[in-house]
Motif scaffolding. Structure first.
Motif, short mmCIF file in Angstrom:
data_model
loop_
_atom_site.label_atom_id
_atom_site.label_comp_id
_atom_site.label_asym_id
_atom_site.label_seq_id
_atom_site.Cartn_x
_atom_site.Cartn_y
_atom_site.Cartn_z
N PRO A 34 -41.63 -58.15 58.24
CA PRO A 34 -42.10 -57.19 56.91
C PRO A 34 -42.70 -55.90 57.95
O PRO A 34 -42.84 -55.98 59.63
CB PRO A 34 -43.45 -57.33 56.47
CG PRO A 34 -43.94 -59.03 56.74
CD PRO A 34 -42.53 -59.07 58.20
N ASP A 35 -42.56 -54.64 57.13
CA ASP A 35 -43.72 -53.53 57.60
C ASP A 35 -44.50 -53.10 58.04
O ASP A 35 -44.77 -52.76 59.07
CB ASP A 35 -42.35 -52.01 56.75
CG ASP A 35 -40.91 -52.57 57.01
OD1 ASP A 35 -40.65 -52.88 57.92
OD2 ASP A 35 -40.68 -51.41 55.92
N LYS A 36 -44.95 -53.90 57.36
CA LYS A 36 -46.87 -53.86 57.29
C LYS A 36 -47.39 -56.07 57.43
O LYS A 36 -46.64 -56.66 55.86
CB LYS A 36 -46.74 -53.21 56.21
CG LYS A 36 -48.69 -52.36 56.81
CD LYS A 36 -49.17 -51.38 55.99
CE LYS A 36 -50.20 -50.92 56.11
NZ LYS A 36 -50.55 -49.93 55.78
N ILE A 37 -48.33 -55.58 58.06
CA ILE A 37 -48.67 -57.29 58.05
C ILE A 37 -50.31 -56.40 58.30
O ILE A 37 -50.52 -56.37 59.73
CB ILE A 37 -48.16 -58.31 58.94
CG1 ILE A 37 -47.14 -59.15 58.95
CG2 ILE A 37 -49.47 -59.24 58.78
CD1 ILE A 37 -46.25 -59.23 59.36
N MET A 38 -51.28 -56.96 57.69
CA MET A 38 -52.46 -57.77 57.90
C MET A 38 -53.35 -56.27 57.99
O MET A 38 -54.05 -56.11 59.05
CB MET A 38 -53.39 -58.27 58.93
CG MET A 38 -53.11 -60.11 58.72
SD MET A 38 -52.88 -61.15 59.74
CE MET A 38 -54.44 -60.96 60.02
#
Length: 168
Positions: free
Chosen positions: A32-36
């Protein structure tokens, strides 16, 4: 004339619907492009990434279809937690599993201590501390790829959460 145009349009649409569209799986679009709250930044891909990895390895690197090195970090607070991630794409899941297992055995052979495996929500994850370092590295396979990560400034729970989110 109008009827002929509609028939031609219908034939074109049917032909398009029947064509198989192949989406190339590459190492940068697996995660993903963004995590947490951490944004992905791709550092190296393809041959450049493979050359970089080969400089850090003693053992043979085999069967690689694609590879990428990325960082996940908080752009507004560069001193907070961040994660370095390598994704390697293999021909299939069997090869990915064999290569992850072979990497674990090679680490032991070349002096890495405490190479262990842990089940995290059904996922078999290797974890290890490199010689002379106090940072734990993690790697596992999922489908036809292997993810290798080095977390920084993260708790164990955050690490496990990151592993699950990057694997989905």
């Amino acid at each position: 004339m109008r009827k002929l145009t509609l028939i031609l349009l219908a034939l074109i649409l049917i032909g398009c619907a029947q064509q198989k569209v192949e989406v190339k799986l590459n190492a940068t679009n697996i995660t993903p492009d963004k995590i947490m709250g951490l944004n992905k930044f791709v550092c190296l891909t393809g041959e450049d990434a493979l050359r970089f990895v080969k400089m850090m390895h003693v053992g043979e690197i085999r069967f690689v279809k694609d590879i990428a090195m990325m960082h996940y970090l908080n752009v507004t607070d560069p001193y907070s937690r961040y994660v370095t991630v390598w994704v390697t794409v293999y021909p299939n899941s069997s090869v990915a599993r064999e290569e992850a297992d072979r990497m674990a055995k090679s680490m032991v052979k070349f002096g890495w201590k405490d190479v262990r495996i842990k089940n995290i929500d059904g996922l078999s994850v290797y974890y290890v501390k490199p010689p002379g370092r106090n940072v734990t590295h993690y790697f596992w396979c999922n489908d036809g790829y292997v993810i290798y990560m080095i977390p920084h400034n993260m708790t164990k729970n955050e690490i496990y959460e990151f592993i699950m989110k990057i694997t989905k």
